[in-house]
Design a protein around this motif. Structure first.
Motif, PDB file in Angstrom:
ATOM      1  N   ILE A 205      21.253  24.521  82.826  1.00 60.78           N
ATOM      2  CA  ILE A 205      21.536  24.585  81.387  1.00 60.78           C
ATOM      3  C   ILE A 205      20.659  23.597  80.619  1.00 60.78           C
ATOM      4  O   ILE A 205      20.035  23.937  79.617  1.00 60.78           O
ATOM      5  CB  ILE A 205      23.027  24.310  81.104  1.00 60.78           C
ATOM      6  N   LEU A 206      20.594  22.338  81.147  1.00 67.03           N
ATOM      7  CA  LEU A 206      19.825  21.310  80.447  1.00 67.03           C
ATOM      8  C   LEU A 206      18.323  21.512  80.599  1.00 67.03           C
ATOM      9  O   LEU A 206      17.544  21.151  79.716  1.00 67.03           O
ATOM     10  CB  LEU A 206      20.208  19.928  80.984  1.00 67.03           C
ATOM     11  N   GLY A 207      17.920  22.052  81.737  1.00 71.03           N
ATOM     12  CA  GLY A 207      16.487  22.206  82.004  1.00 71.03           C
ATOM     13  C   GLY A 207      15.865  20.963  82.580  1.00 71.03           C
ATOM     14  O   GLY A 207      14.685  20.938  82.927  1.00 71.03           O
ATOM     15  N   SER A 208      16.655  19.856  82.669  1.00 69.50           N
ATOM     16  CA  SER A 208      16.189  18.581  83.253  1.00 69.50           C
ATOM     17  C   SER A 208      17.424  17.739  83.515  1.00 69.50           C
ATOM     18  O   SER A 208      18.571  18.202  83.367  1.00 69.50           O
ATOM     19  CB  SER A 208      15.229  17.872  82.289  1.00 69.50           C
ATOM     20  N   ASP A 209      17.204  16.475  83.912  1.00 66.86           N
ATOM     21  CA  ASP A 209      18.350  15.599  84.200  1.00 66.86           C
ATOM     22  C   ASP A 209      19.035  15.140  82.926  1.00 66.86           C
ATOM     23  O   ASP A 209      20.229  14.798  82.950  1.00 66.86           O
ATOM     24  CB  ASP A 209      17.896  14.376  85.023  1.00 66.86           C
ATOM     25  N   SER A 210      18.299  15.117  81.812  1.00 63.44           N
ATOM     26  CA  SER A 210      18.890  14.714  80.537  1.00 63.44           C
ATOM     27  C   SER A 210      18.019  15.240  79.405  1.00 63.44           C
ATOM     28  O   SER A 210      16.847  15.560  79.599  1.00 63.44           O
ATOM     29  CB  SER A 210      19.019  13.181  80.444  1.00 63.44           C
ATOM     30  N   VAL A 211      18.615  15.333  78.204  1.00 67.63           N
ATOM     31  CA  VAL A 211      17.880  15.791  77.023  1.00 67.63           C
ATOM     32  C   VAL A 211      18.227  14.888  75.852  1.00 67.63           C
ATOM     33  O   VAL A 211      19.339  14.341  75.760  1.00 67.63           O
ATOM     34  CB  VAL A 211      18.227  17.253  76.666  1.00 67.63           C
ATOM     35  N   ASN A 212      17.252  14.738  74.938  1.00 67.85           N
ATOM     36  CA  ASN A 212      17.503  13.958  73.730  1.00 67.85           C
ATOM     37  C   ASN A 212      17.995  14.885  72.617  1.00 67.85           C
ATOM     38  O   ASN A 212      18.176  16.102  72.822  1.00 67.85           O
ATOM     39  CB  ASN A 212      16.254  13.196  73.305  1.00 67.85           C
ATOM     40  N   LEU A 213      18.168  14.341  71.421  1.00 65.79           N
ATOM     41  CA  LEU A 213      18.730  15.111  70.306  1.00 65.79           C
ATOM     42  C   LEU A 213      17.844  16.296  69.939  1.00 65.79           C
ATOM     43  O   LEU A 213      18.329  17.407  69.715  1.00 65.79           O
ATOM     44  CB  LEU A 213      18.931  14.197  69.090  1.00 65.79           C
ATOM     45  N   ASN A 214      16.527  16.062  69.888  1.00 69.43           N
ATOM     46  CA  ASN A 214      15.614  17.130  69.487  1.00 69.43           C
ATOM     47  C   ASN A 214      15.627  18.275  70.511  1.00 69.43           C
ATOM     48  O   ASN A 214      15.659  19.456  70.151  1.00 69.43           O
ATOM     49  CB  ASN A 214      14.204  16.566  69.312  1.00 69.43           C
ATOM     50  N   GLU A 215      15.608  17.916  71.803  1.00 67.47           N
ATOM     51  CA  GLU A 215      15.636  18.931  72.861  1.00 67.47           C
ATOM     52  C   GLU A 215      16.970  19.675  72.856  1.00 67.47           C
ATOM     53  O   GLU A 215      17.015  20.894  73.069  1.00 67.47           O
ATOM     54  CB  GLU A 215      15.387  18.278  74.222  1.00 67.47           C
ATOM     55  N   PHE A 216      18.043  18.933  72.632  1.00 68.35           N
ATOM     56  CA  PHE A 216      19.364  19.551  72.564  1.00 68.35           C
ATOM     57  C   PHE A 216      19.444  20.568  71.413  1.00 68.35           C
ATOM     58  O   PHE A 216      19.991  21.668  71.547  1.00 68.35           O
ATOM     59  CB  PHE A 216      20.438  18.476  72.376  1.00 68.35           C
ATOM     60  N   ASN A 217      18.810  20.207  70.287  1.00 62.65           N
ATOM     61  CA  ASN A 217      18.830  21.082  69.117  1.00 62.65           C
ATOM     62  C   ASN A 217      18.046  22.363  69.369  1.00 62.65           C
ATOM     63  O   ASN A 217      18.472  23.458  68.973  1.00 62.65           O
ATOM     64  CB  ASN A 217      18.252  20.321  67.918  1.00 62.65           C
ATOM     65  N   THR A 218      16.895  22.273  69.998  1.00 62.90           N
ATOM     66  CA  THR A 218      16.011  23.436  70.135  1.00 62.90           C
ATOM     67  C   THR A 218      16.379  24.339  71.311  1.00 62.90           C
ATOM     68  O   THR A 218      16.145  25.556  71.251  1.00 62.90           O
ATOM     69  CB  THR A 218      14.556  22.974  70.289  1.00 62.90           C
ATOM     70  N   THR A 219      16.953  23.777  72.381  1.00 68.70           N
ATOM     71  CA  THR A 219      17.156  24.611  73.581  1.00 68.70           C
ATOM     72  C   THR A 219      18.605  24.707  74.064  1.00 68.70           C
ATOM     73  O   THR A 219      18.968  25.688  74.718  1.00 68.70           O
ATOM     74  CB  THR A 219      16.305  24.068  74.749  1.00 68.70           C
TER      75      THR A 219
END
Length: 542
Positions: A265-279
């Motif tokens: 779901i995340l596509g990696s071990d963690s995501v920041n706000l911008n990545e969370f918003n876009t994907t």
């Protein structure tokens, strides 16, 4: 029918004078119609009326049948096909079969058929004449009253030929005026609707732009809210551990929400706000549920001290003064609410649902709210609505007059009597109520049988033609080609028209299978000739 027209001329007892040995001999000739007396001359041989044989005159009424047509025995019963003429002086002369003569039964009202028997026949011709006269007077009065009513009906309707044509010309003129006005109203409606639609389209576009901005703002707020809710350690990142707590995001509820599934779901071990918003946000927003607040442990109730003898003897405040009723209720609920683990899971699931965040729900709320138009658009809408109303109003008048014209043209093709006297009832419907059925006849159109038990209507027939006798075909109407009877012919109806003060149907019958008859009383069938016949034109002294 002329009363007693033939009576003054009828002579059954004909006196013929012959000279024999200087004496005058009188011969009586019975049973001969007045119109045939010239064929029976005693001084000449008699020729049978069919011309088949000539016999001496003394063979006439000799009680022996010489002629095949029985004309030589008008006053006896010798010929089986002979006819005897009853003079019935003072009433109507009638013909009876010659074998009725001398049979001991009084067939002629004057009793002349029993002249050779010992039967004494009372002369009832005078009584019959009186009854006939009374009946004829009643008919005359009925027709007189009916003719007056007929004149009123014809005077109050425009459906006679002259009035119908005049009315048709007026309607066609009105139709031309309305047609022109309708085109003007249509053009005005078209122009104001262009302005109205342009203003509404402009308003719609502004509303859509505003709604789009609201949706973007709403999504952005909810995205930030969800990110903050997931970022439990406040490091501005969403990690696998933080997302793994939300098992509602697991598409496979049968198994554990694994690290690999979370990473997918995340596509990696963690995501920041911008990545969370876009994907991530759009992917999980419809399934995401906030975690419930952790439940606080219920404190153990403090045991009360054992009462001492002093406390039992000394008045002290009641226990109720230390425990409020509301607190007691709250304490009981918190102590026993989740005694069963399944109940807890069910309540936990219901609670988590109530905390759901749904952008789509907010969108539906916005979509269901009708747009509020500005004053300029409202004014244009009012003008356009008024133009539409005027157009439809003129259009309804136009169609109404057009239909009237079509009906009048159709009526002009109907044979409504020799003087168009039946035109007022064209397309008018009349009912006759019976125990099981209602019979409805729409004149010059259809005839129906309607069941009172709720069944469907049955067409008895469609207007066909006039079918009265040769001297007046307008006394009967024929409706044919109705619904076919089961294993029988198509239904049909004969309507007999009779003079009457009121217009009504009476006496429906079915003399033959699926062939109906009914009487229609109407002033339109009343005869002015009958109404104006002199009361004494046929007066006869008895």
């Amino acid at each position: 029918m002329m009363f007693l027209f033939y009576v003054n001329l009828a002579t059954i007892l004909c006196f013929f004078t012959s000279i024999s040995n200087g004496n005058i001999q009188q011969t009586v000739l019975r049973g001969v119609q007045t119109s045939l007396l010239s064929m029976y001359i005693p001084s000449k041989p008699f020729t049978c009326l069919d011309g088949s044989l000539t016999i001496p005159f003394e063979f006439v009424n000799d009680d022996y049948c010489d002629c095949q047509d029985g004309s030589d025995e008008p006053g006896t019963s010798a010929c089986p096909n002979g006819q005897f003429f009853c003079e019935n002086k003072g009433y109507f002369g009638t013909l009876i079969p010659s074998h009725f003569v001398g049979d001991g039964v009084c067939d002629c009202c004057d009793g002349s058929d029993e002249y050779e028997t010992i039967i004494v026949c009372n002369n009832t011709c005078f009584e019959l004449a009186q009854k006939f006269q009374a009946s004829r007077d009643a008919q005359r009065a009925l027709h007189a009253a009916g003719v007056e009513k007929k004149k009123q009906i014809l005077a109050s309707t425009t459906t006679n030929k002259f009035g119908r044509q005049k009315h048709l010309d007026e309607l066609e003129q009105d139709l031309k005026i309305l047609e022109k006005e309708l085109k003007e109203k249509e053009e005005l409606k078209r122009q104001v609707e262009i302005l109205e639609n342009a203003a509404k389209e402009k308003h719609k576009k502004l509303c859509e732009e505003k709604r789009t901005m609201q949706d973007v703002s709403l999504r952005n707020n909810q995205m930030h809210e969800m990110f903050a809710d997931l970022d439990t350690n406040g490091d501005s990142l969403i990690s696998i551990d933080e997302l793994q707590k939300h098992t509602e995001l697991d598409t496979n509820q049968q198994n554990e929400f694994t690290i690999e599934e979370v990473r997918s779901i995340l596509g990696s071990d963690s995501v920041n706000l911008n990545e969370f918003n876009t994907t991530i946000f759009d992917q999980i927003s419809n399934s995401y549920r906030q975690l419930p607040e952790p439940t606080r442990p219920t404190p153990e109730p403090t045991p009360l001290p054992e009462p001492s003898i002093d406390s039992m003897t000394t008045q002290s405040p009641s226990l109720e003064t230390f425990i409020d009723e509301e607190d007691l209720t709250t304490h009981t609920r918190s102590s026993y609410k989740y005694e069963d683990e399944d109940d807890y899971e069910e309540d936990h699931h219901r609670e988590s649902k109530t905390l759901a965040t749904s952008i789509e729900h907010e969108k539906h709320i916005h979509d269901s709210v009708a747009p509020e138009y500005d004053d300029e658009t409202k004014k244009l809408m009012e003008i356009a609505e008024e133009a539409r109303n005027r157009y439809h109003e003129i259009g309804e008048k136009f169609l109404s007059i057009k239909h009237q014209i079509e009906d009048l043209k159709k009526q002009s093709t109907v044979d409504a009597g020799p003087h168009d006297e039946y035109s007022p009832i064209i397309d008018q419907c009349f009912d006759y109520e019976e125990r099981e059925y209602t019979y409805r006849i729409c004149m010059f159109k259809t005839a129906k049988q309607i069941s009172k038990g709720g069944g469907s209507e049955v067409i008895i027939g469609y207007w066909d033609s006039w079918c009265g006798p040769k001297d007046n075909k307008y006394l009967k109407m024929k409706y044919s080609n109705g619904a076919t009877c089961w294993n029988g012919p198509p239904r049909s109806l004969i309507v007999t028209l009779q003079c009457g003060i009121e217009q009504k149907l009476t006496d429906v019958r079915e003399p033959s299978r699926c062939e109906y008859t009914i009487i229609f009383e109407t002033p339109l069938a009343c005869d002015e000739n009958i109404a104006t016949t002199s009361l004494h034109s046929d007066h006869v002294e008895f």
